[in-house]
Scaffold this motif. Structure first.
Motif, PDB file in Angstrom:
ATOM      1  N   UNK A  14      24.858  40.174  39.137  1.00 42.86           N
ATOM      2  CA  UNK A  14      26.215  40.607  39.447  1.00 42.86           C
ATOM      3  C   UNK A  14      27.213  39.812  38.609  1.00 42.86           C
ATOM      4  N   UNK A  15      28.417  40.360  38.515  1.00 38.96           N
ATOM      5  CA  UNK A  15      29.498  39.653  37.823  1.00 38.96           C
ATOM      6  C   UNK A  15      30.055  38.593  38.759  1.00 38.96           C
ATOM      7  N   UNK A  16      29.672  37.348  38.515  1.00 39.13           N
ATOM      8  CA  UNK A  16      30.129  36.258  39.379  1.00 39.13           C
ATOM      9  C   UNK A  16      30.698  35.134  38.524  1.00 39.13           C
ATOM     10  N   UNK A  17      31.431  34.238  39.167  1.00 36.62           N
ATOM     11  CA  UNK A  17      31.960  33.040  38.524  1.00 36.62           C
ATOM     12  C   UNK A  17      31.506  31.851  39.359  1.00 36.62           C
ATOM     13  N   UNK A  18      30.607  31.062  38.814  1.00 36.43           N
ATOM     14  CA  UNK A  18      30.097  29.896  39.536  1.00 36.43           C
ATOM     15  C   UNK A  18      31.153  28.793  39.463  1.00 36.43           C
ATOM     16  N   UNK A  19      31.622  28.351  40.622  1.00 36.81           N
ATOM     17  CA  UNK A  19      32.688  27.365  40.683  1.00 36.81           C
ATOM     18  C   UNK A  19      32.406  26.347  41.791  1.00 36.81           C
ATOM     19  N   UNK A  20      32.664  25.074  41.493  1.00 37.46           N
ATOM     20  CA  UNK A  20      32.626  24.053  42.550  1.00 37.46           C
ATOM     21  C   UNK A  20      33.906  24.135  43.376  1.00 37.46           C
ATOM     22  N   UNK A  21      35.015  24.404  42.690  1.00 41.48           N
ATOM     23  CA  UNK A  21      36.293  24.573  43.391  1.00 41.48           C
ATOM     24  C   UNK A  21      36.695  26.038  43.303  1.00 41.48           C
ATOM     25  N   UNK A  22      36.944  26.663  44.427  1.00 39.40           N
ATOM     26  CA  UNK A  22      37.278  28.074  44.471  1.00 39.40           C
ATOM     27  C   UNK A  22      38.793  28.244  44.336  1.00 39.40           C
ATOM     28  N   UNK A  23      39.266  28.953  43.298  1.00 40.28           N
ATOM     29  CA  UNK A  23      40.719  29.146  43.118  1.00 40.28           C
ATOM     30  C   UNK A  23      41.231  30.242  44.057  1.00 40.28           C
ATOM     31  N   UNK A  24      41.202  29.951  45.348  1.00 35.70           N
ATOM     32  CA  UNK A  24      41.457  30.971  46.366  1.00 35.70           C
ATOM     33  C   UNK A  24      42.875  31.514  46.304  1.00 35.70           C
ATOM     34  N   UNK A  25      43.855  30.634  46.267  1.00 34.85           N
ATOM     35  CA  UNK A  25      45.244  31.096  46.260  1.00 34.85           C
ATOM     36  C   UNK A  25      45.519  31.938  45.025  1.00 34.85           C
ATOM     37  N   UNK A  82      35.358  45.290  39.642  1.00 33.97           N
ATOM     38  CA  UNK A  82      35.437  46.280  40.715  1.00 33.97           C
ATOM     39  C   UNK A  82      35.499  47.686  40.133  1.00 33.97           C
ATOM     40  N   UNK A  83      34.826  48.629  40.800  1.00 32.56           N
ATOM     41  CA  UNK A  83      34.794  50.025  40.395  1.00 32.56           C
ATOM     42  C   UNK A  83      35.744  50.846  41.268  1.00 32.56           C
ATOM     43  N   UNK A  84      36.311  51.893  40.687  1.00 31.79           N
ATOM     44  CA  UNK A  84      37.135  52.856  41.409  1.00 31.79           C
ATOM     45  C   UNK A  84      36.666  54.254  41.044  1.00 31.79           C
ATOM     46  N   UNK A  85      36.898  55.196  41.953  1.00 33.10           N
ATOM     47  CA  UNK A  85      36.479  56.577  41.734  1.00 33.10           C
ATOM     48  C   UNK A  85      37.464  57.497  42.431  1.00 33.10           C
ATOM     49  N   UNK A  86      37.948  58.511  41.717  1.00 38.99           N
ATOM     50  CA  UNK A  86      38.916  59.432  42.314  1.00 38.99           C
ATOM     51  C   UNK A  86      38.327  60.818  42.560  1.00 38.99           C
ATOM     52  N   UNK A  87      36.998  60.935  42.434  1.00 39.01           N
ATOM     53  CA  UNK A  87      36.341  62.226  42.598  1.00 39.01           C
ATOM     54  C   UNK A  87      35.979  62.868  41.278  1.00 39.01           C
ATOM     55  N   UNK A  88      36.605  62.417  40.190  1.00 42.77           N
ATOM     56  CA  UNK A  88      36.322  62.955  38.859  1.00 42.77           C
ATOM     57  C   UNK A  88      36.142  61.872  37.819  1.00 42.77           C
ATOM     58  N   UNK A  89      36.902  60.783  37.945  1.00 42.47           N
ATOM     59  CA  UNK A  89      36.869  59.692  36.962  1.00 42.47           C
ATOM     60  C   UNK A  89      36.415  58.416  37.643  1.00 42.47           C
ATOM     61  N   UNK A  90      35.462  57.743  37.027  1.00 43.11           N
ATOM     62  CA  UNK A  90      35.000  56.447  37.507  1.00 43.11           C
ATOM     63  C   UNK A  90      35.497  55.379  36.535  1.00 43.11           C
ATOM     64  N   UNK A  91      36.157  54.366  37.077  1.00 42.27           N
ATOM     65  CA  UNK A  91      36.694  53.281  36.255  1.00 42.27           C
ATOM     66  C   UNK A  91      36.121  51.959  36.734  1.00 42.27           C
ATOM     67  N   UNK A  92      36.037  50.994  35.825  1.00 47.83           N
ATOM     68  CA  UNK A  92      35.617  49.660  36.254  1.00 47.83           C
ATOM     69  C   UNK A  92      36.424  48.610  35.504  1.00 47.83           C
ATOM     70  N   UNK A  93      36.722  47.552  36.223  1.00 50.30           N
ATOM     71  CA  UNK A  93      37.577  46.486  35.712  1.00 50.30           C
ATOM     72  C   UNK A  93      36.826  45.540  34.788  1.00 50.30           C
ATOM     73  N   UNK A  94      37.582  44.756  34.066  1.00 52.24           N
ATOM     74  CA  UNK A  94      37.007  43.672  33.273  1.00 52.24           C
ATOM     75  C   UNK A  94      36.123  42.815  34.174  1.00 52.24           C
ATOM     76  N   UNK A  95      34.956  42.441  33.671  1.00 53.32           N
ATOM     77  CA  UNK A  95      33.992  41.772  34.521  1.00 53.32           C
ATOM     78  C   UNK A  95      34.208  40.286  34.705  1.00 53.32           C
TER      79      UNK A  95
END
Length: 384
Positions: A20-31, A276-289
């Motif tokens: 999966x597209x993950x970012x391994x971090x010791x400190x999570x940049x939550x805010x 993240x992926x999006x779908x509107x019923x005709x077009x499927x898009x995905x964000x920068x990983x």
């Protein structure tokens, strides 16, 4: 858009099988994560032609799903701030439990104070990444919890008022691990989760598992073991009142995942966050990983979409066929030729499908062969 997915990419380590597209971090940049995701939402009018920035007034949310990565690594106050802002953005005024809000969590992150805060924030469904109840297997997987933490987490969540709990388990592990699949299913059932998701181990490129196999340190998943363990899971879970409503998912007492059911029904959904992926019923898009690439694009007010796929009518029909046969609803006979095509009739003869209430529904044996059956039905490949 009634279904919203948020990808939280952060993990403290990568599991042996994970690509999966993950970012391994010791400190999570939550805010920062919360701010960036909400900024992406506000920019949707820029990247979605015909829509004004922030124009979500006509949208009625039905589900929110926080997946990852490890969403439970976000501090409770960040989760609360995120969900509150999303409710405001989508003008959610109904009871908090009218919207199914799922949080994926690792068992070690479930503590009384965090569980109580999640529930207060509106989380009413938690998907726990149990994977196994064998400590040796969990270590091999690079999981951070031990087997006892799964039961502890379930009890803590219930005490906090979260009854809709799903457990993830992985099957068809290499034989050298000597994993007792029967024991794992027995222990999972003893916790009485509302839902179970069972995934067969697959080998993805650029994962630790793929490297282990390439140097002979691990064996590839065995197809015969895969089939045996999958079919046994159907038999075992049925004894405790579970019903498989989709290839990999079983529910009890009506606790189906409303969010994932939207995917399998071909409904539209919106994805926020890196990859993240999006779908509107005709077009499927995905964000920068990559998290950093996504973060920089949002900060600069640039589109976050990495690529998109416009489905042809033929692709949409084929996808609809595949998704329908993945579920226990099956495919309406009206969508097929009358009488049944020879291929589908043969499935019934072989016990791979059955006809019920004017619908063609796969059996567990059929779900094991689903890709081949689809090729058979559409004439896209050799018959099974």
């Amino acid at each position: 858009m009634r279904h919203l997915y948020l990808h939280v990419p952060f993990c403290q380590r990568r599991c042996s099988y994970c690509d999966f597209s993950i970012a391994v971090r010791k400190r999570i940049p939550a805010r920062e994560y919360v701010d960036v995701v909400l900024r992406e939402l506000s920019l949707l009018g820029v990247t979605d032609p015909g829509r004004k920035p922030g124009d979500t007034a006509a949208v009625r949310l039905d589900t929110i799903y926080l997946g990852g990565g490890t969403p439970s690594l976000l501090p409770p106050d960040a989760i609360s701030a995120l969900l509150t802002s999303l409710r405001d953005a989508f003008h959610v005024t109904s009871s908090r439990d009218d919207v199914e809000i799922t949080l994926e969590a690792n068992p070690e992150d479930v503590k009384p104070e965090s569980a109580a805060a999640w529930r207060l924030a509106g989380v009413n469904r938690v998907s726990l990444g149990a994977q196994s109840f064998d400590d040796g297997v969990l270590q091999w997987m690079h999981r951070s919890h031990d087997a006892t933490r799964v039961g502890d987490a379930v009890r803590v969540l219930r005490a906090a008022g979260v009854d809709n709990i799903s457990l993830d388990l992985i099957f068809a592990l290499p034989a050298e691990l000597r994993r007792d699949w029967t024991r794992d299913l027995d222990l999972a059932c003893s916790l009485h989760p509302a839902h179970l998701s069972l995934y067969g181990l697959t080998v993805e490129e650029r994962t630790p598992l793929a490297r282990w196999i390439s140097r002979g340190a691990a064996s590839r998943p065995d197809e015969e073991r895969y089939a045996e363990e999958y079919l046994y899971a159907h038999e075992r879970l049925a004894r405790d009142g579970y019903r498989f409503y989709e290839v990999s998912n079983a529910e009890r007492d009506g606790y189906r995942s409303r969010h994932n059911s939207a995917y399998w029904s071909g409904r539209a959904y919106l994805g926020l966050g890196p990859a993240a992926h999006s779908f509107d019923g005709r077009v499927r898009r995905w964000n920068l990983g990559a998290w950093e690439s996504y973060r920089r694009a949002v900060a600069a007010g640039l589109p976050t979409v990495e690529a998109e796929e416009v489905l042809t009518e033929e692709q949409r029909e084929l996808e609809g066929l595949y998704l329908a046969l993945r579920t226990d609803a099956g495919l309406p006979l009206a969508a097929l030729c009358r009488p049944l095509p020879p291929s589908a009739a043969r499935w019934v003869e072989q016990g791979w499908a059955e006809v019920s209430e004017e619908r063609l529904v796969c059996t567990p044996e059929g779900w094991l062969r689903l890709d081949a059956l689809i090729r058979d039905l559409t004439g896209a490949g050799r018959a099974v």
